[in-house]
Scaffold this motif. Structure first.
Motif, mmCIF file in Angstrom:
data_model
loop_
_atom_site.group_PDB
_atom_site.id
_atom_site.type_symbol
_atom_site.label_atom_id
_atom_site.label_comp_id
_atom_site.label_asym_id
_atom_site.label_seq_id
_atom_site.Cartn_x
_atom_site.Cartn_y
_atom_site.Cartn_z
ATOM 1 N N PRO A 8 -58.140 -14.141 -6.218
ATOM 2 C CA PRO A 8 -59.556 -13.330 -5.934
ATOM 3 C C PRO A 8 -59.670 -12.467 -5.097
ATOM 4 O O PRO A 8 -60.623 -11.714 -4.766
ATOM 5 C CB PRO A 8 -60.329 -14.615 -5.451
ATOM 6 C CG PRO A 8 -59.429 -15.657 -5.016
ATOM 7 C CD PRO A 8 -58.041 -15.332 -5.863
ATOM 8 N N ASP A 9 -58.453 -12.224 -4.185
ATOM 9 C CA ASP A 9 -58.481 -11.245 -3.283
ATOM 10 C C ASP A 9 -58.029 -9.872 -3.948
ATOM 11 O O ASP A 9 -57.968 -8.795 -2.945
ATOM 12 C CB ASP A 9 -57.689 -11.609 -1.737
ATOM 13 C CG ASP A 9 -56.206 -11.780 -2.144
ATOM 14 O OD1 ASP A 9 -55.482 -12.052 -1.233
ATOM 15 O OD2 ASP A 9 -55.878 -11.983 -3.526
ATOM 16 N N ALA A 10 -57.893 -9.807 -4.734
ATOM 17 C CA ALA A 10 -57.580 -8.540 -5.827
ATOM 18 C C ALA A 10 -58.725 -7.617 -5.775
ATOM 19 O O ALA A 10 -59.684 -8.176 -5.683
ATOM 20 C CB ALA A 10 -56.955 -8.903 -6.929
ATOM 21 N N PRO A 11 -58.350 -6.292 -6.085
ATOM 22 C CA PRO A 11 -59.352 -5.698 -6.418
ATOM 23 C C PRO A 11 -60.540 -6.215 -7.334
ATOM 24 O O PRO A 11 -60.219 -6.727 -8.227
ATOM 25 C CB PRO A 11 -58.683 -4.233 -7.019
ATOM 26 C CG PRO A 11 -57.339 -4.224 -6.456
ATOM 27 C CD PRO A 11 -57.096 -5.710 -6.326
ATOM 28 N N SER A 12 -61.764 -6.009 -7.284
ATOM 29 C CA SER A 12 -62.807 -6.841 -7.833
ATOM 30 C C SER A 12 -63.117 -6.174 -9.284
ATOM 31 O O SER A 12 -63.938 -6.841 -9.838
ATOM 32 C CB SER A 12 -64.041 -6.946 -6.989
ATOM 33 O OG SER A 12 -64.463 -5.463 -6.775
ATOM 34 N N THR A 13 -62.663 -5.157 -9.543
ATOM 35 C CA THR A 13 -62.981 -4.671 -11.066
ATOM 36 C C THR A 13 -61.663 -4.899 -11.983
ATOM 37 O O THR A 13 -60.572 -5.001 -11.749
ATOM 38 C CB THR A 13 -62.973 -2.971 -10.794
ATOM 39 O OG1 THR A 13 -61.733 -2.518 -10.295
ATOM 40 C CG2 THR A 13 -64.210 -2.699 -9.896
ATOM 41 N N ASP A 14 -62.228 -5.114 -13.177
ATOM 42 C CA ASP A 14 -61.220 -5.199 -14.372
ATOM 43 C C ASP A 14 -60.587 -6.636 -14.192
ATOM 44 O O ASP A 14 -59.398 -6.619 -14.676
ATOM 45 C CB ASP A 14 -60.616 -3.957 -14.622
ATOM 46 C CG ASP A 14 -61.323 -2.911 -14.765
ATOM 47 O OD1 ASP A 14 -62.352 -2.887 -15.685
ATOM 48 O OD2 ASP A 14 -60.735 -1.681 -14.481
ATOM 49 N N LEU A 15 -61.088 -7.268 -13.474
ATOM 50 C CA LEU A 15 -60.437 -8.673 -13.492
ATOM 51 C C LEU A 15 -60.688 -9.551 -14.713
ATOM 52 O O LEU A 15 -61.892 -9.585 -15.051
ATOM 53 C CB LEU A 15 -60.468 -9.538 -12.403
ATOM 54 C CG LEU A 15 -59.981 -8.768 -11.040
ATOM 55 C CD1 LEU A 15 -60.432 -9.773 -9.548
ATOM 56 C CD2 LEU A 15 -58.845 -8.507 -11.088
#
Length: 262
Positions: A8-15
């Motif tokens: 969840p600490d990854a970039p918030s788009t396109d997850l």
């Protein structure tokens, strides 16, 4: 099981969305769930306690089938608990159920008329599986009221796994990580229960569960090969699939409806 989605600490788009293909967090078909709910609702429980509830789908179905019954779900995953609360709200059950982010170890939330513990017996104590089972079953006996029921979903070996199969499963997998079905039933009897109903997940139920568990992330990965988290996600999904192929047809899940002995 390991969550295959990116952190969840990854970039918030396109997850990828999280586990949206799963109705139940385990190998359980709609047909079997309907039969279970009908059987459990037939005992007219006034109170339901769900250990390691996740989003509490089975508990909510029991509450919907038993007007006036109340439920308590315990879990440590805040996302799953929030999903359960939203589901209860949609079904008009929010005033009859609470989802609590707390440990089930030594819980004082019982006794309840119906205790659900599906794939979560390890949450009842500090002992590592499989040596946790006697203590977990003793805890379940304490948590269920006389005349009530426990629905226990527990892993068992369908046959003794080979060394090669064990090496492909979870880290440190051993042949004594699970009992066979007969031993599991004997442990339940020794803890003060009689098995009212014994059933096991079918190959179709396992395949639907394992496929649905990874499906969101697999589809996401197919369309995001250049994403910064693609390599990590691919490795996680491939590792999970390899483990499944190692325990497929070897690891079973028993659903035991247990009656406490007075």
């Amino acid at each position: 099981m390991t969550d295959p989605r990116p952190r969840p600490d990854a970039p918030s788009t396109d997850l990828p969305p999280r586990l949206t293909r799963l109705t139940f967090h385990g190998p359980l078909s709609e047909a079997r769930a309907d039969r279970m709910v009908g059987r459990l609702a037939g005992t007219a429980p006034r109170t339901v306690l769900d250990i390691g509830c996740g989003w509490g789908e089975l508990m909510l179905r029991v509450l919907a089938a038993v007007p006036g019954a109340t439920g308590t779900g315990l879990d440590l995953n805040a996302d799953d608990l929030a999903r359960g609360r939203r589901s209860a709200e949609r079904r008009g059950l929010a005033d009859r159920v609470v989802f609590l982010e707390e440990s089930a170890q030594d819980t004082s939330r019982g006794p309840a008329d119906l205790v659900l513990c599906v794939g979560s017996s390890q949450a009842l104590g500090p002992v590592e599986p499989p040596r946790h089972l006697p203590r977990a079953l003793a805890s379940l006996r304490r948590l269920v009221g006389d005349g009530g029921r426990v629905l226990l979903g527990e892993g068992f070996w369908q046959r003794t796994p080979t060394a090669a199969e064990l090496s492909g499963m979870w880290p440190g997998a051993r042949a004594d990580d699970h009992p066979d079905l007969a031993t599991l039933l004997d442990l339940a009897v020794a803890a003060g229960f009689r098995p009212e109903w014994t059933e096991t997940a079918s190959p179709d139920e396992w395949e639907e569960f394992e496929s649905a568990y990874r499906a969101d992330a697999e589809v996401w990965l197919a369309g995001h090969g250049d994403h910064p988290l693609a390599a990590e996600t691919r490795e996680r999904l491939d590792r999970h699939r390899a483990r499944w192929m190692s325990y497929r047809g070897v690891l079973g899940l028993a659903y035991l409806t247990l009656v406490p002995v007075r």
